[in-house]
Design an enzyme around this catalytic site. Sequence first.
Site, short mmCIF file in Angstrom:
data_model
loop_
_atom_site.label_atom_id
_atom_site.label_comp_id
_atom_site.label_asym_id
_atom_site.label_seq_id
_atom_site.Cartn_x
_atom_site.Cartn_y
_atom_site.Cartn_z
N ARG A 51 0.84 -1.22 0.00
CA ARG A 51 0.00 0.00 0.00
C ARG A 51 0.86 1.26 0.00
O ARG A 51 0.45 2.34 -0.43
CB ARG A 51 -0.98 -0.01 1.19
CG ARG A 51 -1.90 1.19 1.21
CD ARG A 51 -3.23 0.96 1.92
NE ARG A 51 -3.12 0.24 3.16
CZ ARG A 51 -2.61 0.72 4.30
NH1 ARG A 51 -2.16 1.95 4.33
NH2 ARG A 51 -2.57 -0.01 5.39
N TYR A 103 -14.36 16.88 -18.03
CA TYR A 103 -14.71 15.49 -17.79
C TYR A 103 -15.77 15.44 -16.68
O TYR A 103 -15.53 15.92 -15.57
CB TYR A 103 -13.47 14.70 -17.39
CG TYR A 103 -13.83 13.30 -16.99
CD1 TYR A 103 -14.26 12.39 -17.95
CD2 TYR A 103 -13.82 12.90 -15.67
CE1 TYR A 103 -14.66 11.12 -17.58
CE2 TYR A 103 -14.21 11.63 -15.30
CZ TYR A 103 -14.64 10.74 -16.26
OH TYR A 103 -15.05 9.50 -15.90
N ASP A 176 -5.40 18.44 -16.62
CA ASP A 176 -5.82 17.11 -17.04
C ASP A 176 -5.42 16.97 -18.51
O ASP A 176 -6.04 17.56 -19.39
CB ASP A 176 -7.34 16.95 -16.84
CG ASP A 176 -7.85 15.57 -17.28
OD1 ASP A 176 -7.12 14.84 -17.97
OD2 ASP A 176 -9.00 15.24 -16.92
N LYS A 201 -6.74 5.44 -20.27
CA LYS A 201 -6.93 5.85 -21.65
C LYS A 201 -5.65 5.61 -22.47
O LYS A 201 -5.22 4.48 -22.57
CB LYS A 201 -7.39 7.31 -21.69
CG LYS A 201 -8.48 7.64 -20.65
CD LYS A 201 -9.80 6.94 -20.91
CE LYS A 201 -10.80 7.06 -19.78
NZ LYS A 201 -11.16 8.39 -19.34
#
Length: 382
Positions: A51, A103, A176, A201
């Site tokens: 983690r 987005y 972004d 993406k």
Amino acid sequence: MGTPRNPRTLLAQLGHYLDDTTGAVSPPLHLSTTFARDQNYDLIGSYAYSREGHPSQNILEKILAELEGGSDALVFGAGLAAMHCLLDTVPHGSHVLAPRVMYHGGQDWLRRLKSKGRIALSLFDQTDPMAVGAGILPGETDLVWIETPINPTLTVLDIAAVAEAAHNSGAVLVVDGTLAPALTTRALDHGADIVFHSASKYLNGHSDLLGGALITRVRDKRWTEIQTVRTLTGGILDPFSSWLALRGLRTFALRFGAACENALRFAQRIQGHPGVAQVHYPGLPDHPNHEIARKQMQGGFGAMVSVCVAGDAETAKRVAARTRVFLPATSLGGVESLIEHRRSVEGPNSVVDPTLLRLSIGIEDVNDLIADFEQALKESSK
Ligand SMILES: *Cc1c(COP(=O)(O)O)cnc(C)c1O
């Protein structure tokens, strides 16, 4: 960051981060969640518990930092997990500025934080170059979030101009860059402080993992905090997804180059078709931000094309249902071409034109894509 390399070389070789114990040319996949200590109770390697970080994620982060020209990168279990960790660093009640069209999942998240009184939020008109400067509240705005090109209108924002406005007022700029990855726009070079990507993406490119990335220009206090929040919330990218992302990155330059070429040819051919009212693509000379795009997108105008069809929302939905080469599905950035009626996907809050179809252009033969879209237009106008 090592010797400067052309991104194509960096990606094809994955920086030669060879496995010390075997010399394996392809990076190993370590699934272990925990890492042992030696006789002095010191950690054997630099990992303790996954983690906090693990080897596959670490290689991916080094490659992304170098690709973007940043000083460090962090990857996350989804793009929105990255956004969550970033927004957690905004001081309570501070102001965030974001575009009115962006987005939609990211904007939903910002609205939610506002509705809980966690942040102050305002949305600027992304089509007005003066609106960002006017929207920044000196001394109050902590973070300016932009996206370029904007999903799904493909508006291109001038990163350098927004960076100047943000910095003059003491705010940080986060870009972004999902639709314009480093192969065409290195947002940090244009003045961004942090660049965000949905690795689901183009970075991965095969529609088979969810991931997010943040890359920073400087390792400051905010950056350390983002890293802490990721560790505490478990928002890491798991080993197998990290490994898949590394595999996807090896062909990133080829994939993205081919998709951009296809998109430009597709947009040029479809523009002027009687079934089409408007084509949004930054590479077309009549795109309202074409000049900024030419300056800022030096490795291609991206592979997203939005088409407003002649007719109404029903016509657009019929087109999306009648393509055979384009798959009717959400998401973008994979090697296969996808089509979606964006307003249906975004739901009741959507401000997107009801006739708009968002196309993610892949690497298929472009003539097949053009012929498919044309037959769907023809079928739908009947
Ligand atoms: C998909 C996407 C996101 C969100 O990323 P996830 O990986 O789906 O969480 C953010 N911004 C843009 C532009 C996107 O296309």
